[in-house]
Design an enzyme around this catalytic site. Structure first.
Site, mmCIF file in Angstrom:
data_model
loop_
_atom_site.group_PDB
_atom_site.id
_atom_site.type_symbol
_atom_site.label_atom_id
_atom_site.label_comp_id
_atom_site.label_asym_id
_atom_site.label_seq_id
_atom_site.Cartn_x
_atom_site.Cartn_y
_atom_site.Cartn_z
ATOM 1 N N LYS A 113 14.770 14.621 108.601
ATOM 2 C CA LYS A 113 16.109 14.690 107.999
ATOM 3 C C LYS A 113 16.077 15.134 106.534
ATOM 4 C CE LYS A 113 17.753 11.071 111.133
ATOM 5 N NZ LYS A 113 18.154 9.646 111.257
ATOM 6 N N ASP A 114 14.991 15.770 106.136
ATOM 7 C CA ASP A 114 14.855 16.271 104.768
ATOM 8 C C ASP A 114 15.709 17.540 104.604
ATOM 9 O OD1 ASP A 114 14.096 17.262 102.317
ATOM 10 O OD2 ASP A 114 11.970 17.380 102.758
ATOM 11 N N PRO A 115 16.750 17.524 103.767
ATOM 12 C CA PRO A 115 17.589 18.722 103.603
ATOM 13 C C PRO A 115 16.852 19.886 102.951
ATOM 14 C CG PRO A 115 18.696 16.746 102.774
ATOM 15 C CD PRO A 115 17.260 16.387 102.984
#
Length: 316
Positions: A262-264
């Site tokens: 979920k790292d943008p």
């Protein structure tokens, strides 16, 4: 340090370096420290960013401070070490690259601690760029590197974000003056707000009400006014063109990649997995954290995997 020469040939004298150490230095028969682990922080962080590994430094933990000697420098370009703001050079500061950040660190360790080889390097975000670049340019320098929420290149949406931040800053005609004006304060706030959406995961942001988001957005903009706009401009530019994709075959260090789905900034499918496939014998740990790009703040959730990786270097 007495002086530092940049990749472009520029030289600065009387170079300031901020750093901290903790843990236990162990010496070899030639009186050289053999268990140094270097922590490399993210963009415009400082030595205190090393607190991210604090939950794992107890007896028997992955980063047991009785086994390792940790050193963290406030990197070249970050305030309190040699930077546009600290030197007062502002927009006259030499342009620097990630390799300059590596060489700044490497020179300081050699001069201050007589260290020419480190046991390992741990790099978070931009610090991952530093650790990876070091492993490529100096293949025998570190036995291992751990790179977290990072990548082998800045590309796609992340490159556009960097270009956008650069465009915001340079579009202000006051930028060239080299002094802080009311207009530049407003521009600094806008440049920092462009980054707000790239910290926490989309899921974490969606869980907040719009009123909560508006408040967090406002607070973030106000808090980031403490950042120097010239420090931000130079650091952003040094990262914007980072790309070592064609040199990953030069890495000899043992590599552990920590990625977050979920790292943008650097999602697992676009960065963690490809890097794992391109670096021979590397290992990949995938986190699923709503903290997204900030997931290094909960490394204890992968304490077992980190301990298993570090056990290989206990007797080095």
């Amino acid at each position: 340090m007495d002086s530092f020469q940049f990749e472009n040939g520029d030289v600065l004298e009387d170079v300031q370096v901020e750093y901290m150490t903790f843990g236990t230095p162990i010496y070899d028969e030639d009186n050289n420290i053999k268990n140094a682990v270097i922590y490399c922080h993210g963009s415009l962080g400082r030595y205190s960013s090393m607190k991210k590994i604090a939950p794992l430094v107890g007896k028997g933990d992955a980063f047991d401070e009785s086994k390792y000697f940790f050193i963290c420098l406030t990197a070249l370009g970050s305030p309190n070490s040699c930077s546009p703001s600290t030197t007062g050079l502002k927009n006259k500061f030499p342009k620097y690259t990630i390799l300059d950040v590596v060489n700044f660190q490497k020179q300081f360790l050699a001069e201050k601690f007589n260290i020419s080889h480190v046991l390992g390097m741990i790099g978070n975000s931009m610090g991952g760029f530093v650790a990876l670049t070091s492993a490529i340019k100096y293949p025998d320098y570190a036995d291992f590197i751990i790179t977290g929420v990072s990548s082998y290149k800045v590309a796609g949406h992340d490159f556009i974000l960097s270009k956008f931040v650069d465009e915001i800053i340079t579009s202000d005609p006051d930028y060239a003056k080299g002094e802080l004006t009311y207009s530049l304060i407003r521009t600094l706030r806008l440049a920092n707000l462009a980054e707000f959406n790239f910290g926490l995961s989309k899921e974490a942001l969606r869980e907040m009400s719009n009123d909560e988001l508006a408040s967090e957005f406002e607070n973030f903009g106000n808090e980031m006014l403490e950042v120097d706009i010239y420090d931000l401009k130079y650091c952003n530019e040094s990262c914007m063109y980072f790309n070592v994709e064609d040199d990953l075959d030069k890495v000899k260090s043992k590599v552990l990649i920590i990625s977050c789905t979920k790292d943008p900034h650097f999602p697992t499918d676009l960065d963690g997995i490809p890097m794992n496939n391109m670096i021979k014998d590397s290992q990949l740990i995938v986190m699923d954290s709503n903290l997204g790009h900030l997931c290094f703040n909960e490394l204890e959730s992968i304490s077992y995997e980190l301990k298993e990786f570090m056990e290989e270097f206990d007797d080095c």
